[in-house]
Design a protein around this motif. Sequence first.
Motif, PDB file in Angstrom:
ATOM      1  N   MET A 161       0.810  -1.146   0.172  1.00  0.00           N
ATOM      2  CA  MET A 161      -0.208  -0.360  -0.057  1.00  0.00           C
ATOM      3  C   MET A 161       0.803   1.188   0.098  1.00  0.00           C
ATOM      4  SD  MET A 161      -3.037   1.088   2.916  1.00  0.00           S
ATOM      5  CE  MET A 161      -4.214   0.099   2.419  1.00  0.00           C
ATOM      6  N   GLY A 162       0.623   2.525  -0.878  1.00  0.00           N
ATOM      7  CA  GLY A 162       1.119   3.272  -0.700  1.00  0.00           C
ATOM      8  C   GLY A 162       0.785   4.492   0.196  1.00  0.00           C
ATOM      9  N   CYS A 163       1.362   5.160   0.507  1.00  0.00           N
ATOM     10  CA  CYS A 163       1.157   6.652   0.996  1.00  0.00           C
ATOM     11  C   CYS A 163       0.415   6.461   2.043  1.00  0.00           C
ATOM     12  CB  CYS A 163       0.395   7.548   0.013  1.00  0.00           C
ATOM     13  SG  CYS A 163       0.161   8.022  -1.168  1.00  0.00           S
ATOM     14  N   VAL A 164       1.811   5.601   3.007  1.00  0.00           N
ATOM     15  CA  VAL A 164       0.955   5.707   4.593  1.00  0.00           C
ATOM     16  C   VAL A 164       1.733   5.126   5.179  1.00  0.00           C
ATOM     17  CG1 VAL A 164      -0.564   3.616   4.256  1.00  0.00           C
ATOM     18  CG2 VAL A 164       1.955   2.860   4.526  1.00  0.00           C
ATOM     19  N   GLY A 165       3.286   5.949   5.446  1.00  0.00           N
ATOM     20  CA  GLY A 165       4.254   6.293   5.469  1.00  0.00           C
ATOM     21  C   GLY A 165       5.403   5.375   5.834  1.00  0.00           C
ATOM     22  N   LYS A 166       5.644   5.129   5.270  1.00  0.00           N
ATOM     23  CA  LYS A 166       6.760   3.900   4.717  1.00  0.00           C
ATOM     24  C   LYS A 166       8.265   4.491   4.967  1.00  0.00           C
ATOM     25  CE  LYS A 166       5.776   1.321   1.226  1.00  0.00           C
ATOM     26  NZ  LYS A 166       4.126   2.563   1.177  1.00  0.00           N
ATOM     27  N   THR A 167       8.174   5.729   4.474  1.00  0.00           N
ATOM     28  CA  THR A 167      10.047   5.603   4.014  1.00  0.00           C
ATOM     29  C   THR A 167       9.820   6.964   6.135  1.00  0.00           C
ATOM     30  OG1 THR A 167       9.545   6.359   1.874  1.00  0.00           O
ATOM     31  CG2 THR A 167      10.976   8.029   3.394  1.00  0.00           C
ATOM     32  N   GLN A 168       9.022   7.497   6.267  1.00  0.00           N
ATOM     33  CA  GLN A 168       8.944   8.596   6.842  1.00  0.00           C
ATOM     34  C   GLN A 168       9.642   7.612   8.428  1.00  0.00           C
ATOM     35  OE1 GLN A 168       6.547   8.372   5.491  1.00  0.00           O
ATOM     36  NE2 GLN A 168       6.440  11.306   4.479  1.00  0.00           N
ATOM     37  N   LEU A 169       8.790   6.192   8.608  1.00  0.00           N
ATOM     38  CA  LEU A 169       9.082   5.362   8.891  1.00  0.00           C
ATOM     39  C   LEU A 169      10.281   4.872   9.538  1.00  0.00           C
ATOM     40  CD1 LEU A 169       6.279   3.175   9.558  1.00  0.00           C
ATOM     41  CD2 LEU A 169       6.794   4.577  11.413  1.00  0.00           C
ATOM     42  N   ALA A 170      10.972   4.792   8.137  1.00  0.00           N
ATOM     43  CA  ALA A 170      12.648   4.035   7.848  1.00  0.00           C
ATOM     44  C   ALA A 170      13.540   4.983   8.393  1.00  0.00           C
ATOM     45  CB  ALA A 170      12.611   3.403   6.468  1.00  0.00           C
ATOM     46  N   ALA A 171      12.943   6.898   8.229  1.00  0.00           N
ATOM     47  CA  ALA A 171      14.117   7.175   8.458  1.00  0.00           C
ATOM     48  C   ALA A 171      13.740   8.028  10.239  1.00  0.00           C
ATOM     49  CB  ALA A 171      12.626   8.937   7.924  1.00  0.00           C
ATOM     50  N   ASP A 172      12.689   8.129  10.849  1.00  0.00           N
ATOM     51  CA  ASP A 172      12.647   7.591  11.955  1.00  0.00           C
ATOM     52  C   ASP A 172      13.549   6.703  12.914  1.00  0.00           C
ATOM     53  OD1 ASP A 172      11.748   9.078  14.299  1.00  0.00           O
ATOM     54  OD2 ASP A 172      10.747   6.507  14.649  1.00  0.00           O
ATOM     55  N   TYR A 173      13.728   5.402  11.710  1.00  0.00           N
ATOM     56  CA  TYR A 173      14.178   3.969  12.365  1.00  0.00           C
ATOM     57  C   TYR A 173      15.684   4.765  12.444  1.00  0.00           C
ATOM     58  CZ  TYR A 173      16.231  -0.114  13.027  1.00  0.00           C
ATOM     59  OH  TYR A 173      16.482  -1.911  13.537  1.00  0.00           O
ATOM     60  N   ALA A 174      16.211   4.695  11.217  1.00  0.00           N
ATOM     61  CA  ALA A 174      17.521   5.736  11.303  1.00  0.00           C
ATOM     62  C   ALA A 174      18.024   6.792  12.069  1.00  0.00           C
ATOM     63  CB  ALA A 174      17.471   5.889   9.408  1.00  0.00           C
ATOM     64  N   ARG A 175      17.412   7.710  12.011  1.00  0.00           N
ATOM     65  CA  ARG A 175      17.472   8.783  13.167  1.00  0.00           C
ATOM     66  C   ARG A 175      17.627   8.294  14.404  1.00  0.00           C
ATOM     67  NH1 ARG A 175      12.979  11.112  11.932  1.00  0.00           N
ATOM     68  NH2 ARG A 175      14.044  12.351  10.459  1.00  0.00           N
ATOM     69  N   THR A 176      16.569   7.626  14.544  1.00  0.00           N
ATOM     70  CA  THR A 176      16.686   6.962  16.668  1.00  0.00           C
ATOM     71  C   THR A 176      18.549   6.181  16.428  1.00  0.00           C
ATOM     72  OG1 THR A 176      14.536   7.015  16.510  1.00  0.00           O
ATOM     73  CG2 THR A 176      15.508   5.559  18.167  1.00  0.00           C
ATOM     74  N   ALA A 177      18.723   4.930  15.579  1.00  0.00           N
ATOM     75  CA  ALA A 177      19.484   3.819  15.653  1.00  0.00           C
ATOM     76  C   ALA A 177      20.703   5.120  16.020  1.00  0.00           C
ATOM     77  CB  ALA A 177      19.696   3.002  14.615  1.00  0.00           C
ATOM     78  N   TRP A 178      21.501   6.289  15.180  1.00  0.00           N
ATOM     79  CA  TRP A 178      22.334   6.484  15.248  1.00  0.00           C
ATOM     80  C   TRP A 178      22.369   7.696  16.151  1.00  0.00           C
ATOM     81  CZ3 TRP A 178      26.580   6.687  11.481  1.00  0.00           C
ATOM     82  CH2 TRP A 178      27.236   8.068  11.299  1.00  0.00           C
ATOM     83  N   GLN A 179      21.284   8.082  16.741  1.00  0.00           N
ATOM     84  CA  GLN A 179      21.515   8.867  17.637  1.00  0.00           C
ATOM     85  C   GLN A 179      21.452   8.545  18.912  1.00  0.00           C
ATOM     86  OE1 GLN A 179      17.662  11.261  17.426  1.00  0.00           O
ATOM     87  NE2 GLN A 179      18.384  12.793  16.219  1.00  0.00           N
ATOM     88  N   ALA A 180      21.815   7.756  18.995  1.00  0.00           N
ATOM     89  CA  ALA A 180      21.652   6.554  19.974  1.00  0.00           C
ATOM     90  C   ALA A 180      22.706   6.178  20.410  1.00  0.00           C
ATOM     91  CB  ALA A 180      20.682   5.143  19.953  1.00  0.00           C
ATOM     92  N   GLY A 181      23.482   6.612  19.190  1.00  0.00           N
ATOM     93  CA  GLY A 181      25.472   5.388  19.183  1.00  0.00           C
ATOM     94  C   GLY A 181      25.282   4.077  18.303  1.00  0.00           C
ATOM     95  N   GLU A 182      24.377   3.518  18.430  1.00  0.00           N
ATOM     96  CA  GLU A 182      24.013   2.567  17.495  1.00  0.00           C
ATOM     97  C   GLU A 182      24.794   2.042  16.479  1.00  0.00           C
ATOM     98  OE1 GLU A 182      20.446   1.248  17.157  1.00  0.00           O
ATOM     99  OE2 GLU A 182      19.835   1.745  19.918  1.00  0.00           O
TER     100      GLU A 182
END
Length: 206
Positions: A1-22
């Motif tokens: 399904m399109g337009c449900v926020g997959k890219t935004q969720l991926a960006a949040d996951y990546a940002r959280t992992a980076w900021q956590a020093g993982e």
Amino acid sequence: MGCVGKTQLAADYARTAWQAGELDVLVWITASNATQAASGYAQAGIEILGAEPGQAAQAFLAWLEPGPRDRSWRWLVVLDDVADPADLNGLWPPASPHGRTLVTTRRKDAVLTNEGRRLIEVGLFTEAESVAYLTAALAARDHTEPAGHLAALAGPTARRFEIHGEHAEGDMPPAAWHARVLREKGFGEARAVWCSPSDTLLLALR
């Protein structure tokens, strides 16, 4: 399904992992086709390894392979908007105890669950979740809208036009197109609250 926020969720996951020093290495690639995926790997190989352009993509993939090194780099590769998993033949990052691969796609092909991969489906927000998200997103941009406006935007009719419009399975049209279509569907007001290269919030009221 399109337009449900997959890219935004991926960006949040990546940002959280980076900021956590993982992570030591984070690579984000828009991988709508094989050429884009290979180009993204090549750019990573050039910038991280100093590889020659002609061999950079394969050099980077080889570098991700687990093996004896002085240091094991912790990495995350995000392959965003994969239109056809077949385009990744020969371009999947290797399985590694030190690395992670995250793919966003509308597809559910069997290859997406091969070799230990997991498929996580992303569904629609409920109306309450939509209102809460919009309220927080607007507040973060120093903007407010009456609660009734947000409830109308988050309701079933508004979601149906967003998800099932004529462009739902193709390229994302501009905000002006969405506004025009919503007005044609009987919405008295339709306007963009903000736009970015990857996201638009459009408010529409009956």
